[in-house]
Write a protein that holds these residues in place. Structure first.
Motif, PDB file in Angstrom:
ATOM      1  N   ILE A   1      10.455  11.726   4.628  1.00 42.92           N
ATOM      2  CA  ILE A   1       9.662  12.087   5.808  1.00 42.92           C
ATOM      3  C   ILE A   1       8.613  11.031   6.179  1.00 42.92           C
ATOM      4  O   ILE A   1       7.928  11.167   7.183  1.00 42.92           O
ATOM      5  CB  ILE A   1       8.959  13.441   5.576  1.00 42.92           C
ATOM      6  CG1 ILE A   1       7.972  13.341   4.407  1.00 42.92           C
ATOM      7  CG2 ILE A   1       9.978  14.538   5.330  1.00 42.92           C
ATOM      8  CD1 ILE A   1       7.140  14.609   4.220  1.00 42.92           C
ATOM      9  N   GLY A   2       8.485  10.010   5.343  1.00 38.84           N
ATOM     10  CA  GLY A   2       7.491   8.977   5.640  1.00 38.84           C
ATOM     11  C   GLY A   2       6.129   9.320   5.058  1.00 38.84           C
ATOM     12  O   GLY A   2       6.019   9.944   3.996  1.00 38.84           O
ATOM     13  N   MET A   3       5.053   8.937   5.757  1.00 41.40           N
ATOM     14  CA  MET A   3       3.701   9.152   5.259  1.00 41.40           C
ATOM     15  C   MET A   3       3.304  10.617   5.383  1.00 41.40           C
ATOM     16  O   MET A   3       3.462  11.238   6.430  1.00 41.40           O
ATOM     17  CB  MET A   3       2.710   8.288   6.039  1.00 41.40           C
ATOM     18  CG  MET A   3       2.859   6.794   5.826  1.00 41.40           C
ATOM     19  SD  MET A   3       2.552   6.293   4.124  1.00 41.40           S
ATOM     20  CE  MET A   3       0.864   6.818   3.910  1.00 41.40           C
TER      21      MET A   3
ATOM     22  N   LEU B   1      -4.843   4.084   8.549  1.00 34.88           N
ATOM     23  CA  LEU B   1      -5.060   2.699   8.141  1.00 34.88           C
ATOM     24  C   LEU B   1      -3.813   2.105   7.489  1.00 34.88           C
ATOM     25  O   LEU B   1      -3.417   0.973   7.798  1.00 34.88           O
ATOM     26  CB  LEU B   1      -6.239   2.627   7.170  1.00 34.88           C
ATOM     27  CG  LEU B   1      -7.638   2.547   7.774  1.00 34.88           C
ATOM     28  CD1 LEU B   1      -8.694   2.622   6.676  1.00 34.88           C
ATOM     29  CD2 LEU B   1      -7.807   1.258   8.568  1.00 34.88           C
ATOM     30  N   TYR B   2      -3.170   2.857   6.582  1.00 37.38           N
ATOM     31  CA  TYR B   2      -1.987   2.327   5.917  1.00 37.38           C
ATOM     32  C   TYR B   2      -0.829   2.165   6.890  1.00 37.38           C
ATOM     33  O   TYR B   2      -0.054   1.214   6.789  1.00 37.38           O
ATOM     34  CB  TYR B   2      -1.583   3.245   4.766  1.00 37.38           C
ATOM     35  CG  TYR B   2      -0.433   2.703   3.959  1.00 37.38           C
ATOM     36  CD1 TYR B   2      -0.637   1.688   3.043  1.00 37.38           C
ATOM     37  CD2 TYR B   2       0.854   3.203   4.136  1.00 37.38           C
ATOM     38  CE1 TYR B   2       0.419   1.173   2.308  1.00 37.38           C
ATOM     39  CE2 TYR B   2       1.911   2.689   3.403  1.00 37.38           C
ATOM     40  CZ  TYR B   2       1.693   1.680   2.496  1.00 37.38           C
ATOM     41  OH  TYR B   2       2.748   1.163   1.770  1.00 37.38           O
ATOM     42  N   ARG B   3      -0.724   3.090   7.821  1.00 36.29           N
ATOM     43  CA  ARG B   3       0.387   3.043   8.772  1.00 36.29           C
ATOM     44  C   ARG B   3       0.245   1.883   9.757  1.00 36.29           C
ATOM     45  O   ARG B   3       1.252   1.285  10.170  1.00 36.29           O
ATOM     46  CB  ARG B   3       0.455   4.376   9.509  1.00 36.29           C
ATOM     47  CG  ARG B   3       1.640   4.530  10.451  1.00 36.29           C
ATOM     48  CD  ARG B   3       1.670   5.932  10.979  1.00 36.29           C
ATOM     49  NE  ARG B   3       2.037   6.902   9.945  1.00 36.29           N
ATOM     50  CZ  ARG B   3       1.746   8.195  10.006  1.00 36.29           C
ATOM     51  NH1 ARG B   3       1.048   8.674  11.025  1.00 36.29           N
ATOM     52  NH2 ARG B   3       2.131   9.004   9.034  1.00 36.29           N
ATOM     53  N   HIS B   4      -0.999   1.542  10.139  1.00 32.38           N
ATOM     54  CA  HIS B   4      -1.196   0.520  11.174  1.00 32.38           C
ATOM     55  C   HIS B   4      -1.689  -0.826  10.642  1.00 32.38           C
ATOM     56  O   HIS B   4      -1.369  -1.864  11.229  1.00 32.38           O
ATOM     57  CB  HIS B   4      -2.196   1.029  12.222  1.00 32.38           C
ATOM     58  CG  HIS B   4      -1.708   2.172  13.021  1.00 32.38           C
ATOM     59  ND1 HIS B   4      -1.812   3.489  12.610  1.00 32.38           N
ATOM     60  CD2 HIS B   4      -1.067   2.223  14.223  1.00 32.38           C
ATOM     61  CE1 HIS B   4      -1.292   4.297  13.510  1.00 32.38           C
ATOM     62  NE2 HIS B   4      -0.829   3.562  14.507  1.00 32.38           N
TER      63      HIS B   4
ATOM     64  N   TYR C   1      -6.718  -4.263   5.302  1.00 34.30           N
ATOM     65  CA  TYR C   1      -7.208  -4.054   6.662  1.00 34.30           C
ATOM     66  C   TYR C   1      -8.394  -4.945   6.969  1.00 34.30           C
ATOM     67  O   TYR C   1      -8.568  -5.411   8.113  1.00 34.30           O
ATOM     68  CB  TYR C   1      -7.605  -2.584   6.833  1.00 34.30           C
ATOM     69  CG  TYR C   1      -8.757  -2.168   5.963  1.00 34.30           C
ATOM     70  CD1 TYR C   1     -10.055  -2.226   6.427  1.00 34.30           C
ATOM     71  CD2 TYR C   1      -8.543  -1.739   4.652  1.00 34.30           C
ATOM     72  CE1 TYR C   1     -11.127  -1.859   5.613  1.00 34.30           C
ATOM     73  CE2 TYR C   1      -9.605  -1.380   3.843  1.00 34.30           C
ATOM     74  CZ  TYR C   1     -10.894  -1.438   4.325  1.00 34.30           C
ATOM     75  OH  TYR C   1     -11.943  -1.094   3.531  1.00 34.30           O
ATOM     76  N   ASP C   2      -9.275  -5.194   5.965  1.00 37.24           N
ATOM     77  CA  ASP C   2     -10.479  -5.986   6.210  1.00 37.24           C
ATOM     78  C   ASP C   2     -10.141  -7.428   6.568  1.00 37.24           C
ATOM     79  O   ASP C   2     -10.817  -8.046   7.387  1.00 37.24           O
ATOM     80  CB  ASP C   2     -11.405  -5.936   4.998  1.00 37.24           C
ATOM     81  CG  ASP C   2     -10.678  -6.272   3.710  1.00 37.24           C
ATOM     82  OD1 ASP C   2      -9.427  -6.312   3.733  1.00 37.24           O
ATOM     83  OD2 ASP C   2     -11.355  -6.487   2.686  1.00 37.24           O
ATOM     84  N   GLU C   3      -9.096  -7.977   5.964  1.00 37.98           N
ATOM     85  CA  GLU C   3      -8.693  -9.343   6.281  1.00 37.98           C
ATOM     86  C   GLU C   3      -8.044  -9.440   7.657  1.00 37.98           C
ATOM     87  O   GLU C   3      -8.020 -10.514   8.256  1.00 37.98           O
ATOM     88  CB  GLU C   3      -7.726  -9.863   5.218  1.00 37.98           C
ATOM     89  CG  GLU C   3      -8.330  -9.924   3.818  1.00 37.98           C
ATOM     90  CD  GLU C   3      -7.310 -10.372   2.793  1.00 37.98           C
ATOM     91  OE1 GLU C   3      -6.158 -10.672   3.203  1.00 37.98           O
ATOM     92  OE2 GLU C   3      -7.649 -10.426   1.597  1.00 37.98           O
ATOM     93  N   ARG C   4      -7.536  -8.352   8.154  1.00 32.63           N
ATOM     94  CA  ARG C   4      -6.846  -8.364   9.444  1.00 32.63           C
ATOM     95  C   ARG C   4      -7.789  -8.236  10.632  1.00 32.63           C
ATOM     96  O   ARG C   4      -7.570  -8.866  11.674  1.00 32.63           O
ATOM     97  CB  ARG C   4      -5.818  -7.227   9.503  1.00 32.63           C
ATOM     98  CG  ARG C   4      -4.646  -7.393   8.560  1.00 32.63           C
ATOM     99  CD  ARG C   4      -3.776  -6.138   8.546  1.00 32.63           C
ATOM    100  NE  ARG C   4      -2.637  -6.276   7.676  1.00 32.63           N
ATOM    101  CZ  ARG C   4      -1.402  -6.568   8.072  1.00 32.63           C
ATOM    102  NH1 ARG C   4      -1.172  -6.762   9.353  1.00 32.63           N
ATOM    103  NH2 ARG C   4      -0.417  -6.681   7.206  1.00 32.63           N
TER     104      ARG C   4
END
Length: 323
Positions: free
Chosen positions: A75-77, A138-141, A146-149
Protein backbone atom coordinates in the motif's frame (compact mmCIF):
# COMPACT_ATOMS: atom_id res chain seq x y z
CA UNK A 1 10.17 -20.64 0.88
CA UNK A 2 10.12 -23.25 3.67
CA UNK A 3 7.67 -25.32 1.64
CA UNK A 4 10.03 -25.30 -1.35
CA UNK A 5 12.90 -26.58 0.80
CA UNK A 6 10.60 -29.27 2.18
CA UNK A 7 9.59 -30.47 -1.29
CA UNK A 8 13.21 -30.51 -2.40
CA UNK A 9 14.30 -32.65 0.54
CA UNK A 10 11.39 -35.06 -0.06
CA UNK A 11 12.40 -35.52 -3.71
CA UNK A 12 16.00 -36.05 -2.64
CA UNK A 13 14.86 -38.69 -0.15
CA UNK A 14 12.81 -40.48 -2.80
CA UNK A 15 15.80 -40.65 -5.12
CA UNK A 16 18.07 -42.20 -2.49
CA UNK A 17 19.23 -45.71 -3.58
CA UNK A 18 17.23 -48.46 -1.95
CA UNK A 19 18.41 -51.98 -1.04
CA UNK A 20 19.78 -54.23 -3.86
CA UNK A 21 17.51 -56.27 -6.05
CA UNK A 22 18.49 -59.44 -4.22
CA UNK A 23 18.12 -57.80 -0.77
CA UNK A 24 15.34 -58.40 1.59
CA UNK A 25 12.25 -56.18 1.74
CA UNK A 26 13.04 -55.29 5.35
CA UNK A 27 16.22 -53.43 4.36
CA UNK A 28 14.35 -51.34 1.78
CA UNK A 29 11.73 -50.39 4.35
CA UNK A 30 14.37 -49.18 6.81
CA UNK A 31 15.99 -46.98 4.10
CA UNK A 32 12.67 -45.38 3.17
CA UNK A 33 11.94 -44.63 6.86
CA UNK A 34 15.31 -42.97 7.34
CA UNK A 35 14.75 -40.74 4.29
CA UNK A 36 11.38 -39.64 5.58
CA UNK A 37 12.85 -38.82 9.00
CA UNK A 38 15.59 -36.75 7.40
CA UNK A 39 12.99 -34.87 5.35
CA UNK A 40 10.91 -34.14 8.41
CA UNK A 41 13.97 -32.89 10.32
CA UNK A 42 14.96 -30.59 7.46
CA UNK A 43 11.44 -29.26 7.24
CA UNK A 44 11.36 -28.56 10.96
CA UNK A 45 14.74 -26.81 10.72
CA UNK A 46 13.54 -24.61 7.88
CA UNK A 47 10.35 -23.73 9.71
CA UNK A 48 12.32 -22.82 12.85
CA UNK A 49 14.71 -20.67 10.82
CA UNK A 50 11.82 -18.87 9.12
CA UNK A 51 10.12 -18.21 12.42
CA UNK A 52 13.36 -16.88 13.91
CA UNK A 53 13.88 -14.58 10.94
CA UNK A 54 10.32 -13.33 11.19
CA UNK A 55 10.53 -12.75 14.93
CA UNK A 56 13.82 -10.84 14.63
CA UNK A 57 12.60 -8.56 11.83
CA UNK A 58 9.10 -8.02 13.13
CA UNK A 59 10.23 -5.57 15.86
CA UNK A 60 12.33 -2.41 15.79
CA UNK A 61 13.32 0.21 18.35
CA UNK A 62 12.93 3.99 17.98
CA UNK A 63 15.53 5.86 20.05
CA UNK A 64 14.92 9.03 22.04
CA UNK A 65 14.52 12.14 19.90
CA UNK A 66 13.49 10.06 16.86
CA UNK A 67 10.28 9.12 15.07
CA UNK A 68 9.55 6.39 12.52
CA UNK A 69 7.32 5.98 9.47
CA UNK A 70 6.50 2.69 7.74
CA UNK A 71 6.78 1.85 4.04
CA UNK A 72 4.56 -1.06 3.00
CA UNK A 73 5.39 -2.93 -0.18
CA UNK A 74 1.70 -3.29 -1.00
CA UNK A 75 0.00 0.00 0.00
CA UNK A 76 3.01 2.31 0.13
CA UNK A 77 3.55 4.80 2.96
CA UNK A 78 1.39 4.45 6.05
CA UNK A 79 -0.06 7.62 7.55
CA UNK A 80 0.94 6.74 11.11
CA UNK A 81 4.01 8.22 12.80
CA UNK A 82 5.49 5.86 15.40
CA UNK A 83 7.02 7.21 18.60
CA UNK A 84 9.93 6.19 20.79
CA UNK A 85 10.28 2.65 22.10
CA UNK A 86 9.59 -0.85 20.73
CA UNK A 87 7.34 -1.08 17.65
CA UNK A 88 6.16 -3.94 15.40
CA UNK A 89 6.06 -4.40 11.64
CA UNK A 90 5.48 -7.20 9.12
CA UNK A 91 8.83 -8.65 8.01
CA UNK A 92 9.76 -8.13 4.35
CA UNK A 93 6.42 -6.46 3.61
CA UNK A 94 7.11 -3.41 5.76
CA UNK A 95 10.27 -1.34 6.27
CA UNK A 96 10.67 1.32 9.02
CA UNK A 97 12.28 4.69 8.21
CA UNK A 98 13.59 6.50 11.30
CA UNK A 99 13.88 10.33 11.44
CA UNK A 100 15.95 12.38 13.88
CA UNK A 101 13.63 15.16 15.09
CA UNK A 102 16.18 16.86 17.35
CA UNK A 103 17.34 20.39 16.58
CA UNK A 104 20.35 20.52 14.28
CA UNK A 105 22.46 23.43 12.99
CA UNK A 106 23.28 24.36 9.43
CA UNK A 107 25.59 27.19 8.30
CA UNK A 108 25.59 29.17 5.07
CA UNK A 109 27.88 31.92 3.83
CA UNK A 110 26.92 33.91 0.76
CA UNK A 111 28.05 37.01 -1.15
CA UNK A 112 25.34 39.59 -1.84
CA UNK A 113 24.83 43.31 -2.44
CA UNK A 114 23.44 45.98 -0.14
CA UNK A 115 21.01 48.77 -0.97
CA UNK A 116 23.88 51.14 -1.84
CA UNK A 117 25.46 48.47 -4.11
CA UNK A 118 28.22 47.45 -1.69
CA UNK A 119 29.28 43.79 -1.83
CA UNK A 120 28.70 42.07 1.51
CA UNK A 121 29.71 38.59 2.67
CA UNK A 122 27.16 37.36 5.21
CA UNK A 123 27.15 34.14 7.22
CA UNK A 124 23.88 32.75 8.65
CA UNK A 125 23.43 29.93 11.16
CA UNK A 126 20.03 28.18 11.37
CA UNK A 127 18.78 25.73 14.00
CA UNK A 128 16.09 23.51 12.44
CA UNK A 129 14.13 20.30 12.93
CA UNK A 130 11.42 18.45 10.97
CA UNK A 131 7.76 18.71 11.94
CA UNK A 132 7.09 15.38 13.75
CA UNK A 133 3.51 15.26 12.48
CA UNK A 134 4.51 15.63 8.83
CA UNK A 135 7.25 13.02 8.53
CA UNK A 136 5.24 10.96 6.03
CA UNK A 137 4.98 14.00 3.72
CA UNK A 138 8.70 14.74 4.16
CA UNK A 139 9.75 11.19 3.25
CA UNK A 140 7.37 11.05 0.31
CA UNK A 141 8.49 14.38 -1.19
CA UNK A 142 12.01 15.15 0.11
CA UNK A 143 13.46 11.99 1.64
CA UNK A 144 15.65 11.82 4.72
CA UNK A 145 18.14 14.48 3.56
CA UNK A 146 15.47 17.18 3.38
CA UNK A 147 17.77 19.80 4.95
CA UNK A 148 20.35 19.43 2.18
CA UNK A 149 17.66 19.80 -0.47
CA UNK A 150 15.83 22.94 0.67
CA UNK A 151 17.73 24.91 3.33
CA UNK A 152 20.76 26.09 1.31
CA UNK A 153 18.61 27.59 -1.45
CA UNK A 154 16.10 29.12 0.99
CA UNK A 155 18.83 30.64 3.19
CA UNK A 156 20.66 32.04 0.18
CA UNK A 157 17.54 33.65 -1.29
CA UNK A 158 16.19 35.08 1.98
CA UNK A 159 19.57 36.46 3.06
CA UNK A 160 20.07 38.25 -0.25
CA UNK A 161 16.53 39.62 -0.27
CA UNK A 162 16.82 41.02 3.26
CA UNK A 163 20.34 42.47 2.89
CA UNK A 164 19.26 44.34 -0.25
CA UNK A 165 16.85 46.44 1.87
CA UNK A 166 19.62 48.05 3.96
CA UNK A 167 22.61 50.27 3.34
CA UNK A 168 26.09 49.10 4.25
CA UNK A 169 26.22 51.18 7.44
CA UNK A 170 22.71 50.04 8.44
CA UNK A 171 23.85 46.41 8.29
CA UNK A 172 26.18 47.24 11.18
CA UNK A 173 24.02 49.64 13.18
CA UNK A 174 20.78 47.64 12.70
CA UNK A 175 22.17 44.12 12.92
CA UNK A 176 19.38 42.87 15.21
CA UNK A 177 16.74 44.17 12.81
CA UNK A 178 18.45 42.52 9.83
CA UNK A 179 18.69 39.20 11.70
CA UNK A 180 15.00 39.36 12.68
CA UNK A 181 14.00 40.12 9.09
CA UNK A 182 15.96 37.13 7.77
CA UNK A 183 14.48 34.89 10.48
CA UNK A 184 10.88 35.93 9.72
CA UNK A 185 11.16 35.42 5.99
CA UNK A 186 13.14 32.19 6.22
CA UNK A 187 10.73 30.69 8.78
CA UNK A 188 7.77 31.45 6.55
CA UNK A 189 9.43 29.80 3.56
CA UNK A 190 10.58 26.73 5.52
CA UNK A 191 7.12 26.23 7.01
CA UNK A 192 5.86 25.42 3.54
CA UNK A 193 8.18 22.40 3.52
CA UNK A 194 7.14 21.28 7.05
CA UNK A 195 10.49 22.30 8.54
CA UNK A 196 10.50 24.18 11.86
CA UNK A 197 13.22 26.80 12.48
CA UNK A 198 14.22 27.27 16.11
CA UNK A 199 16.68 30.15 15.65
CA UNK A 200 18.33 32.23 12.92
CA UNK A 201 21.48 34.26 13.66
CA UNK A 202 24.04 36.27 11.68
CA UNK A 203 27.47 34.83 12.50
CA UNK A 204 29.64 36.71 10.01
CA UNK A 205 29.39 40.06 8.22
CA UNK A 206 32.19 41.58 6.17
CA UNK A 207 32.52 44.06 3.32
CA UNK A 208 34.74 44.28 0.26
CA UNK A 209 38.37 45.41 0.76
CA UNK A 210 37.67 48.67 -1.11
CA UNK A 211 34.79 49.56 1.18
CA UNK A 212 36.81 48.66 4.27
CA UNK A 213 39.63 50.97 3.10
CA UNK A 214 37.14 53.78 2.44
CA UNK A 215 35.64 53.39 5.91
CA UNK A 216 39.10 53.43 7.47
CA UNK A 217 40.07 56.55 5.53
CA UNK A 218 36.86 58.24 6.66
CA UNK A 219 37.58 57.40 10.28
CA UNK A 220 41.12 58.76 9.96
CA UNK A 221 39.80 61.97 8.40
CA UNK A 222 37.28 62.38 11.21
CA UNK A 223 39.98 61.83 13.82
CA UNK A 224 42.24 64.39 12.11
CA UNK A 225 39.38 66.91 12.01
CA UNK A 226 38.66 66.34 15.69
CA UNK A 227 42.36 66.71 16.51
CA UNK A 228 42.55 69.97 14.52
CA UNK A 229 39.47 71.22 16.34
CA UNK A 230 41.10 70.59 19.69
CA UNK A 231 44.30 72.29 18.48
CA UNK A 232 42.28 75.38 17.53
CA UNK A 233 40.53 75.36 20.88
CA UNK A 234 43.91 75.02 22.60
CA UNK A 235 45.30 77.96 20.63
CA UNK A 236 42.27 80.07 21.55
CA UNK A 237 42.71 79.22 25.22
CA UNK A 238 46.43 79.98 25.02
CA UNK A 239 45.65 83.33 23.41
CA UNK A 240 43.20 84.13 26.17
CA UNK A 241 45.82 83.11 28.74
CA UNK A 242 48.44 85.43 27.21
CA UNK A 243 45.98 88.31 27.05
CA UNK A 244 44.93 87.71 30.61
CA UNK A 245 48.56 87.51 31.73
CA UNK A 246 49.46 90.72 29.88
CA UNK A 247 46.49 92.49 31.37
CA UNK A 248 47.55 91.25 34.79
CA UNK A 249 51.10 92.47 34.30
CA UNK A 250 49.87 95.86 33.05
CA UNK A 251 47.57 96.23 35.97
CA UNK A 252 50.37 95.10 38.30
CA UNK A 253 52.73 97.70 36.84
CA UNK A 254 50.08 100.36 37.15
CA UNK A 255 49.43 99.40 40.74
CA UNK A 256 53.16 99.45 41.54
CA UNK A 257 53.54 102.90 40.01
CA UNK A 258 50.57 104.15 41.97
CA UNK A 259 51.98 102.64 45.17
CA UNK A 260 55.38 104.28 44.61
CA UNK A 261 53.80 107.67 44.05
CA UNK A 262 51.63 107.41 47.12
CA UNK A 263 54.17 105.73 49.43
CA UNK A 264 57.95 105.99 48.78
CA UNK A 265 58.53 103.28 51.34
CA UNK A 266 57.26 100.73 48.81
CA UNK A 267 60.63 100.80 46.98
CA UNK A 268 62.46 100.24 50.24
CA UNK A 269 60.32 97.16 50.82
CA UNK A 270 61.21 95.88 47.37
CA UNK A 271 64.90 96.53 48.07
CA UNK A 272 64.68 94.49 51.27
CA UNK A 273 63.14 91.55 49.33
CA UNK A 274 65.84 91.80 46.65
CA UNK A 275 68.58 91.97 49.29
CA UNK A 276 67.24 88.79 50.93
CA UNK A 277 67.38 86.90 47.61
CA UNK A 278 70.92 88.14 46.86
CA UNK A 279 72.12 87.20 50.34
CA UNK A 280 70.75 83.66 49.94
CA UNK A 281 72.54 83.25 46.60
CA UNK A 282 75.87 84.59 47.91
CA UNK A 283 75.67 82.47 51.07
CA UNK A 284 75.14 79.32 49.03
CA UNK A 285 78.22 79.95 46.86
CA UNK A 286 81.37 77.86 47.48
CA UNK A 287 83.71 80.80 46.74
CA UNK A 288 84.71 83.67 48.99
CA UNK A 289 83.36 86.85 47.43
CA UNK A 290 83.95 90.45 48.43
CA UNK A 291 81.33 92.74 46.99
CA UNK A 292 80.21 96.27 47.43
CA UNK A 293 77.23 96.05 49.74
CA UNK A 294 75.76 99.25 48.38
CA UNK A 295 75.68 98.10 44.75
CA UNK A 296 74.16 94.74 45.74
CA UNK A 297 71.46 96.37 47.85
CA UNK A 298 72.84 94.69 50.97
CA UNK A 299 73.49 97.86 52.95
CA UNK A 300 70.08 98.62 54.32
CA UNK A 301 71.15 100.92 57.18
CA UNK A 302 71.65 104.61 57.33
CA UNK A 303 72.01 106.50 54.07
CA UNK A 304 72.10 103.36 51.90
CA UNK A 305 69.46 104.70 49.53
CA UNK A 306 71.42 107.88 48.85
CA UNK A 307 74.65 105.95 48.33
CA UNK A 308 72.92 103.56 45.98
CA UNK A 309 71.52 106.37 43.85
CA UNK A 310 74.95 108.06 43.70
CA UNK A 311 76.68 104.80 42.79
CA UNK A 312 74.26 104.21 39.97
CA UNK A 313 74.73 107.76 38.74
CA UNK A 314 78.60 107.45 38.69
CA UNK A 315 78.60 103.96 37.14
CA UNK A 316 80.16 102.20 40.15
CA UNK A 317 79.30 98.48 39.70
CA UNK A 318 81.39 96.97 42.50
CA UNK A 319 84.21 94.54 42.24
CA UNK A 320 84.83 90.78 42.56
CA UNK A 321 87.70 89.14 44.44
CA UNK A 322 88.18 85.36 44.59
CA UNK A 323 90.44 83.56 46.96
Amino acid sequence: MAQKFKDAFQKMAQNLPKGGAGGSGGGGGRGAGAAKAAGRAASALMVAGGMGYGAYNSVYTVDGGHRAVIFNRIIGMKDTVYGEGLNFNIPWFERPVVYDIRTRPVNLQTLTGSKDLQMVTIGVRVLHRPDPNQLVWLYRHLGKNYDERILPSLMNECAKACVARYNANELLTKRDEVSASISTELSARARGFNVVLEDVAITHLSFSPEYAKAVEAKQVAQQDAARAKYIVLGAIQEKKTIITKARGEAESTELIGTAVKRNPGFMKLRRIDAAKDIADIVAGSGNKIYLNADSLLLNLLGDADDKFEKAVAHGDRGWFKNK
